[in-house]
Design a protein around this motif. Structure first.
Motif, mmCIF file in Angstrom:
data_model
loop_
_atom_site.group_PDB
_atom_site.id
_atom_site.type_symbol
_atom_site.label_atom_id
_atom_site.label_comp_id
_atom_site.label_asym_id
_atom_site.label_seq_id
_atom_site.Cartn_x
_atom_site.Cartn_y
_atom_site.Cartn_z
ATOM 1 N N SER A 177 0.830 -1.191 0.000
ATOM 2 C CA SER A 177 0.000 0.000 0.000
ATOM 3 C C SER A 177 0.876 1.257 0.000
ATOM 4 O O SER A 177 0.633 2.204 -0.756
ATOM 5 N N VAL A 178 1.895 1.238 0.818
ATOM 6 C CA VAL A 178 2.793 2.397 0.909
ATOM 7 C C VAL A 178 3.594 2.559 -0.382
ATOM 8 O O VAL A 178 3.811 3.675 -0.856
ATOM 9 N N LYS A 179 3.997 1.447 -0.973
ATOM 10 C CA LYS A 179 4.686 1.517 -2.263
ATOM 11 C C LYS A 179 3.822 2.253 -3.273
ATOM 12 O O LYS A 179 4.310 3.105 -4.026
ATOM 13 N N ARG A 180 2.542 1.925 -3.290
ATOM 14 C CA ARG A 180 1.626 2.581 -4.235
ATOM 15 C C ARG A 180 1.572 4.085 -3.983
ATOM 16 O O ARG A 180 1.546 4.893 -4.908
ATOM 17 N N VAL A 181 1.552 4.459 -2.717
ATOM 18 C CA VAL A 181 1.528 5.883 -2.368
ATOM 19 C C VAL A 181 2.782 6.577 -2.906
ATOM 20 O O VAL A 181 2.714 7.640 -3.532
ATOM 21 N N LEU A 182 3.923 5.952 -2.687
ATOM 22 C CA LEU A 182 5.187 6.572 -3.103
ATOM 23 C C LEU A 182 5.280 6.672 -4.621
ATOM 24 O O LEU A 182 5.742 7.677 -5.164
ATOM 25 N N ILE A 183 4.830 5.640 -5.292
ATOM 26 C CA ILE A 183 4.845 5.673 -6.763
ATOM 27 C C ILE A 183 3.967 6.822 -7.248
ATOM 28 O O ILE A 183 4.335 7.567 -8.156
ATOM 29 N N SER A 184 2.843 6.996 -6.598
ATOM 30 C CA SER A 184 1.954 8.092 -6.965
ATOM 31 C C SER A 184 2.652 9.448 -6.809
ATOM 32 O O SER A 184 2.529 10.324 -7.671
ATOM 33 N N VAL A 185 3.410 9.602 -5.733
ATOM 34 C CA VAL A 185 4.138 10.863 -5.519
ATOM 35 C C VAL A 185 5.138 11.101 -6.658
ATOM 36 O O VAL A 185 5.190 12.195 -7.228
ATOM 37 N N VAL A 186 5.893 10.074 -6.992
ATOM 38 C CA VAL A 186 6.932 10.251 -8.007
ATOM 39 C C VAL A 186 6.304 10.498 -9.381
ATOM 40 O O VAL A 186 6.769 11.350 -10.141
ATOM 41 N N GLU A 187 5.235 9.782 -9.673
ATOM 42 C CA GLU A 187 4.546 10.016 -10.954
ATOM 43 C C GLU A 187 4.037 11.441 -11.036
ATOM 44 O O GLU A 187 4.149 12.107 -12.063
ATOM 45 N N HIS A 188 3.499 11.895 -9.943
ATOM 46 C CA HIS A 188 2.980 13.261 -9.901
ATOM 47 C C HIS A 188 4.113 14.279 -10.061
ATOM 48 O O HIS A 188 3.979 15.263 -10.784
ATOM 49 N N ALA A 189 5.226 13.998 -9.408
ATOM 50 C CA ALA A 189 6.392 14.889 -9.522
ATOM 51 C C ALA A 189 6.876 14.933 -10.970
ATOM 52 O O ALA A 189 7.280 15.980 -11.478
ATOM 53 N N MET A 190 6.794 13.789 -11.626
ATOM 54 C CA MET A 190 7.244 13.716 -13.008
ATOM 55 C C MET A 190 6.372 14.575 -13.900
ATOM 56 O O MET A 190 6.872 15.311 -14.752
ATOM 57 N N LEU A 191 5.078 14.506 -13.682
ATOM 58 C CA LEU A 191 4.151 15.339 -14.463
ATOM 59 C C LEU A 191 4.426 16.807 -14.204
ATOM 60 O O LEU A 191 4.446 17.622 -15.115
ATOM 61 N N ALA A 192 4.652 17.122 -12.931
ATOM 62 C CA ALA A 192 4.905 18.514 -12.562
ATOM 63 C C ALA A 192 6.179 19.021 -13.225
ATOM 64 O O ALA A 192 6.234 20.154 -13.700
ATOM 65 N N THR A 193 7.206 18.160 -13.279
ATOM 66 C CA THR A 193 8.461 18.557 -13.924
ATOM 67 C C THR A 193 8.220 18.807 -15.405
ATOM 68 O O THR A 193 8.683 19.794 -15.971
ATOM 69 N N ALA A 194 7.493 17.882 -16.012
ATOM 70 C CA ALA A 194 7.231 17.998 -17.440
ATOM 71 C C ALA A 194 6.465 19.283 -17.730
ATOM 72 O O ALA A 194 6.721 19.978 -18.704
ATOM 73 N N ALA A 195 5.532 19.616 -16.851
ATOM 74 C CA ALA A 195 4.687 20.792 -17.054
ATOM 75 C C ALA A 195 5.473 22.096 -16.977
ATOM 76 O O ALA A 195 5.143 23.069 -17.634
ATOM 77 N N THR A 196 6.529 22.100 -16.172
ATOM 78 C CA THR A 196 7.264 23.359 -15.990
ATOM 79 C C THR A 196 8.478 23.481 -16.897
ATOM 80 O O THR A 196 9.166 24.475 -16.867
ATOM 81 N N ILE B 120 15.816 9.841 -13.962
ATOM 82 C CA ILE B 120 15.985 9.358 -12.583
ATOM 83 C C ILE B 120 14.628 9.075 -11.941
ATOM 84 O O ILE B 120 14.439 8.063 -11.274
ATOM 85 N N LEU B 121 13.672 9.948 -12.187
ATOM 86 C CA LEU B 121 12.341 9.726 -11.610
ATOM 87 C C LEU B 121 11.755 8.404 -12.108
ATOM 88 O O LEU B 121 11.144 7.647 -11.350
ATOM 89 N N ARG B 122 11.971 8.138 -13.387
ATOM 90 C CA ARG B 122 11.483 6.874 -13.948
ATOM 91 C C ARG B 122 12.181 5.682 -13.283
ATOM 92 O O ARG B 122 11.552 4.669 -12.978
ATOM 93 N N GLU B 123 13.449 5.843 -13.029
ATOM 94 C CA GLU B 123 14.182 4.770 -12.351
ATOM 95 C C GLU B 123 13.681 4.560 -10.927
ATOM 96 O O GLU B 123 13.634 3.436 -10.420
ATOM 97 N N VAL B 124 13.302 5.652 -10.291
ATOM 98 C CA VAL B 124 12.760 5.526 -8.933
ATOM 99 C C VAL B 124 11.448 4.748 -8.966
ATOM 100 O O VAL B 124 11.217 3.833 -8.160
ATOM 101 N N ILE B 125 10.594 5.088 -9.925
ATOM 102 C CA ILE B 125 9.313 4.381 -10.038
ATOM 103 C C ILE B 125 9.540 2.896 -10.296
ATOM 104 O O ILE B 125 8.958 2.038 -9.610
#
Ligand SMILES: Nc1nc2c(ncn2[C@@H]2O[C@H](COP(=O)(O)OP(=O)(O)OP(=O)(O)O)[C@@H](O)[C@H]2O)c(=O)[nH]1
Ligand SMILES: [Mg+2]
Lengths: 197, 131
Positions: A177-196, B120-125
């Motif tokens: 469950s926690v893994k899923r939460v963390l993956i969600s954070v990183v995916e969201h961060a990735m989108l945010a990076t892409a957006a900026t 790196i973010l992809r690698e983390v995922i």
């Protein structure tokens, strides 16, 4: 960036890239439990020494006269690869320790805001903070008694979240469950990076 | 807690944590030049030189502990603080000394003001999925 004096003959120790995710939430929301569920080490504590005013001690003179206290931040570690290490830091809950949040937040990949539906208002401050700082965060609704009465939509509404902010249900005691939460954070961060960029 | 702690020679009480001695260890200094840059996840690595060979009389046992701990395994500032059971501020000062003496290096590959790149973010995922 700080580097020590370089030495061409130095050993070939692998220096990992280190990243951090913050775990915020109200008192007793399950921060330490969440960190412990995925950390490969027992959650460790680091402490900072504070004066009564809530600022780090600047100078030893006069310390005896003032009340000093320590504030603990607990953290865990996940070695993703030999050269890639993720640290999770539980943020100190009290408002007066926010300067520590600033330090923790600098360079953070993202954050988890753990919500206890019995006391949703406890995480208003964290939500505000990360929104203002532009730090990607996921709201994780911890599955305490009665959390199922709180569908995602009502959490979203109560916290007045931006539509893009992920809300996930979680059990902070469960690794998957926690893994899923963390993956969600990183995916969201990735989108945010892409957006900026 | 404001225990008087006068009953024995312990320099701390359980609630307050170490108060006086850690800063005595740093001779009262709480700031070092490098401190601002030493993030909790900055990685400290000691090169394979024995601290003894530096013959540096000014090293405290805690300095030596840091060098030893980070010799074989790079350690983050947070891990060193937890391991040595010292406040982060103290450990930063000690690391600053060691940097100055060229006994350790500190690497901080991702500039703190920026997010790591997408790769790196992809690698983390992927890494998290594989756990
Ligand atoms: N039912 C249930 N209990 C949980 C869950 N997560 C944590 N708990 C329990 O809730 C209590 C508080 O959890 P902690 O992890 O200590 O919370 P915390 O946010 O670190 O608390 P503070 O650091 O004191 O603010 C503990 O007794 C946990 O066992 C969960 O997902 N479900
Ligand atoms: Mg806790």
């Amino acid at each position: 960036m700080v580097y020590g004096h370089s030495d061409p003959g130095r050993s070939h120790i692998i220096e990992p890239v280190t990243l951090k995710i913050l775990v915020a939430g109200g008192f007793g929301a399950g921060k330490t439990t969440l960190v412990g569920a995925v950390s490969e080490i027992k959650p460790l504590r680091t402490e900072e020494l504070l004066t009564e005013a809530g600022r780090p001690v600047d100078n030893i003179a006069g310390v005896e006269g003032k009340k000093t206290t320590t504030v603990a931040m607990d953290f865990g570690r996940i070695t993703l690869r030999e050269d890639l290490v993720l640290y999770l830091f539980g943020t100190p809950g009290q408002d007066r320790f926010w300067f520590l949040w600033d330090e923790l937040a600098t360079g953070a990949l993202g954050a988890v805001v753990l919500a206890d539906t019995r006391r949703l208002e406890d995480c208003f401050a964290a939500v505000d903070y990360f929104e203002r700082r532009g730090i990607a965060f996921t709201v994780a609704v911890n599955c305490f008694e009665g959390a199922d009465n709180y569908p995602e939509e009502s959490v979203r509404e109560a916290l007045d979240l931006d539509p893009g902010t992920p809300v996930v249900m979680c059990d902070a005691r469960e690794r998957e469950s926690v893994k899923r939460v963390l993956i969600s954070v990183v995916e969201h961060a990735m989108l945010a990076t892409a957006a900026t960029s | 807690m404001t225990g008087d702690g006068a009953t024995d020679d312990r320099w701390f009480d359980d609630a307050a944590g170490p108060v006086v001695r850690p800063y005595a260890m740093t001779r009262g200094r709480t700031r070092s030049a490098a401190e601002d840059k030493l993030d909790l996840i900055a990685v400290v690595v000691a090169d394979r030189v024995t601290p003894g060979s530096a013959a540096d009389q000014t090293l405290s046992p805690e300095h030596i502990d840091i060098v030893e701990l980070s010799r074989d395994t790079p350690q983050s500032v947070a891990e060193l603080a937890a391991e040595l059971d010292l406040p982060v501020g103290v450990v930063r000062v000690l690391i600053g000394d060691l940097l100055h003496a060229a006994l350790v290096r500190v690497s901080r590959p991702v500039p703190p003001a920026e997010l790591p790149d997408e790769r790196i973010l992809r690698e983390v995922i992927n890494g998290l999925r594989a756990l």
